[in-house]
Design a protein around this motif. Sequence first.
Motif, PDB file in Angstrom:
ATOM      1  N   ALA A 107     -52.427-106.098  -9.703  1.00 12.79           N
ATOM      2  CA  ALA A 107     -51.196-105.459 -10.164  1.00 12.79           C
ATOM      3  C   ALA A 107     -50.981-104.101  -9.507  1.00 12.79           C
ATOM      4  CB  ALA A 107     -51.224-105.323 -11.679  1.00 12.79           C
ATOM      5  N   ASP A 108     -52.061-103.393  -9.190  1.00  8.48           N
ATOM      6  CA  ASP A 108     -51.907-102.064  -8.587  1.00  8.48           C
ATOM      7  C   ASP A 108     -51.547-102.146  -7.104  1.00  8.48           C
ATOM      8  OD1 ASP A 108     -54.383-103.198  -8.103  1.00  8.48           O
ATOM      9  OD2 ASP A 108     -55.396-101.257  -7.911  1.00  8.48           O
ATOM     10  N   LYS A 109     -51.737-103.294  -6.466  1.00 14.38           N
ATOM     11  CA  LYS A 109     -51.418-103.450  -5.042  1.00 14.38           C
ATOM     12  C   LYS A 109     -50.098-104.184  -4.813  1.00 14.38           C
ATOM     13  CE  LYS A 109     -56.030-103.112  -3.194  1.00 14.38           C
ATOM     14  NZ  LYS A 109     -56.668-102.481  -4.242  1.00 14.38           N
ATOM     15  N   LYS A 110     -49.390-104.477  -5.875  1.00 12.44           N
ATOM     16  CA  LYS A 110     -48.122-105.192  -5.790  1.00 12.44           C
ATOM     17  C   LYS A 110     -47.026-104.251  -5.294  1.00 12.44           C
ATOM     18  CE  LYS A 110     -45.634-108.340  -8.810  1.00 12.44           C
ATOM     19  NZ  LYS A 110     -45.548-108.828 -10.180  1.00 12.44           N
ATOM     20  N   GLU A 119     -50.213-105.444  -0.873  1.00 13.46           N
ATOM     21  CA  GLU A 119     -50.649-104.592   0.233  1.00 13.46           C
ATOM     22  C   GLU A 119     -52.029-105.023   0.705  1.00 13.46           C
ATOM     23  OE1 GLU A 119     -50.461-100.558  -0.966  1.00 13.46           O
ATOM     24  OE2 GLU A 119     -48.321-100.611  -1.363  1.00 13.46           O
ATOM     25  N   ASN A 120     -52.210-105.066   2.000  1.00 12.32           N
ATOM     26  CA  ASN A 120     -53.487-105.423   2.632  1.00 12.32           C
ATOM     27  C   ASN A 120     -54.007-106.785   2.177  1.00 12.32           C
ATOM     28  OD1 ASN A 120     -53.438-102.910   3.894  1.00 12.32           O
ATOM     29  ND2 ASN A 120     -54.515-101.965   2.179  1.00 12.32           N
ATOM     30  N   PRO A 138     -53.299-113.754  -0.747  1.00  8.34           N
ATOM     31  CA  PRO A 138     -51.847-113.922  -0.893  1.00  8.34           C
ATOM     32  C   PRO A 138     -51.100-113.099   0.152  1.00  8.34           C
ATOM     33  CG  PRO A 138     -52.678-112.482  -2.598  1.00  8.34           C
ATOM     34  CD  PRO A 138     -53.862-112.969  -1.824  1.00  8.34           C
ATOM     35  N   THR A 139     -50.682-113.720   1.232  1.00 10.64           N
ATOM     36  CA  THR A 139     -50.035-112.995   2.317  1.00 10.64           C
ATOM     37  C   THR A 139     -48.524-113.153   2.313  1.00 10.64           C
ATOM     38  OG1 THR A 139     -50.359-114.894   3.759  1.00 10.64           O
ATOM     39  CG2 THR A 139     -52.024-113.174   3.816  1.00 10.64           C
ATOM     40  N   GLU A 140     -48.004-114.161   1.681  1.00 11.90           N
ATOM     41  CA  GLU A 140     -46.576-114.409   1.769  1.00 11.90           C
ATOM     42  C   GLU A 140     -45.791-113.565   0.772  1.00 11.90           C
ATOM     43  OE1 GLU A 140     -48.197-117.260  -1.202  1.00 11.90           O
ATOM     44  OE2 GLU A 140     -48.742-116.838   0.841  1.00 11.90           O
ATOM     45  N   VAL A 141     -44.497-113.598   0.955  1.00 13.45           N
ATOM     46  CA  VAL A 141     -43.583-112.885   0.068  1.00 13.45           C
ATOM     47  C   VAL A 141     -43.391-113.738  -1.183  1.00 13.45           C
ATOM     48  CG1 VAL A 141     -41.247-111.989  -0.149  1.00 13.45           C
ATOM     49  CG2 VAL A 141     -42.411-111.879   2.030  1.00 13.45           C
ATOM     50  N   LYS A 142     -43.428-113.113  -2.316  1.00 14.54           N
ATOM     51  CA  LYS A 142     -43.245-113.815  -3.582  1.00 14.54           C
ATOM     52  C   LYS A 142     -41.933-113.364  -4.208  1.00 14.54           C
ATOM     53  CE  LYS A 142     -47.879-114.780  -3.956  1.00 14.54           C
ATOM     54  NZ  LYS A 142     -48.370-116.084  -3.784  1.00 14.54           N
ATOM     55  N   LEU A 143     -41.330-114.256  -5.006  1.00 16.02           N
ATOM     56  CA  LEU A 143     -40.158-113.875  -5.776  1.00 16.02           C
ATOM     57  C   LEU A 143     -40.046-114.759  -6.996  1.00 16.02           C
ATOM     58  CD1 LEU A 143     -36.982-115.490  -4.968  1.00 16.02           C
ATOM     59  CD2 LEU A 143     -38.381-115.296  -2.956  1.00 16.02           C
ATOM     60  N   ALA A 144     -39.444-114.234  -8.043  1.00 15.60           N
ATOM     61  CA  ALA A 144     -39.209-115.007  -9.251  1.00 15.60           C
ATOM     62  C   ALA A 144     -38.026-115.924  -8.965  1.00 15.60           C
ATOM     63  CB  ALA A 144     -38.910-114.086 -10.418  1.00 15.60           C
TER      64      ALA A 144
END
Length: 155
Positions: free
Chosen positions: A91-94, A85-86, A51-57
């Motif tokens: 959840a911990d890399k969000k 990240e990376n 998952p490299t792109e930007v996400k949003l609700a």
Amino acid sequence: MLPSTLSAATRRVCAADISPVSGLAAATNLQLRWRSRPKGGVYRPQYRKFPTEVKLAYPPKDRSKLWQLPESKNLVFVTNGWMYENCQPGADKKKPVTVLSFARRHTHNHIESLTFDEVTQLQKLLPDLEKQFAECEKTMAEDLEADAQLRHVCR
């Protein structure tokens, strides 16, 4: 006898002999049922990429005032989103980020989101982009004349 040399009636009788169910149910028992397929089909996306792109609700609950672009009338607003990240999900890399989002004017469908870093890079490219636009506008008349000389065919 080989199965290919059997008549259709003989094949039906053989199928009925094999199946524990008789009658009309025997034919349906041997068929591949369409209901046994998964809902999205057999060849649906696998989502194996990172998952490299930007996400949003979307649609966002908290967003800035809406702006409308002058030519396309597309909507622009600032909201909060997240990235990983990376490129590692979890959840911990969000990582929360602020994003500039674009949406369609009538349907309000999400088009694209840019992070603050991407917007600053785009601002640095503005002088070069303006030069390229000016060069294209200079050659616009020549391109239109050359296009008028081309053979146009309606198919």
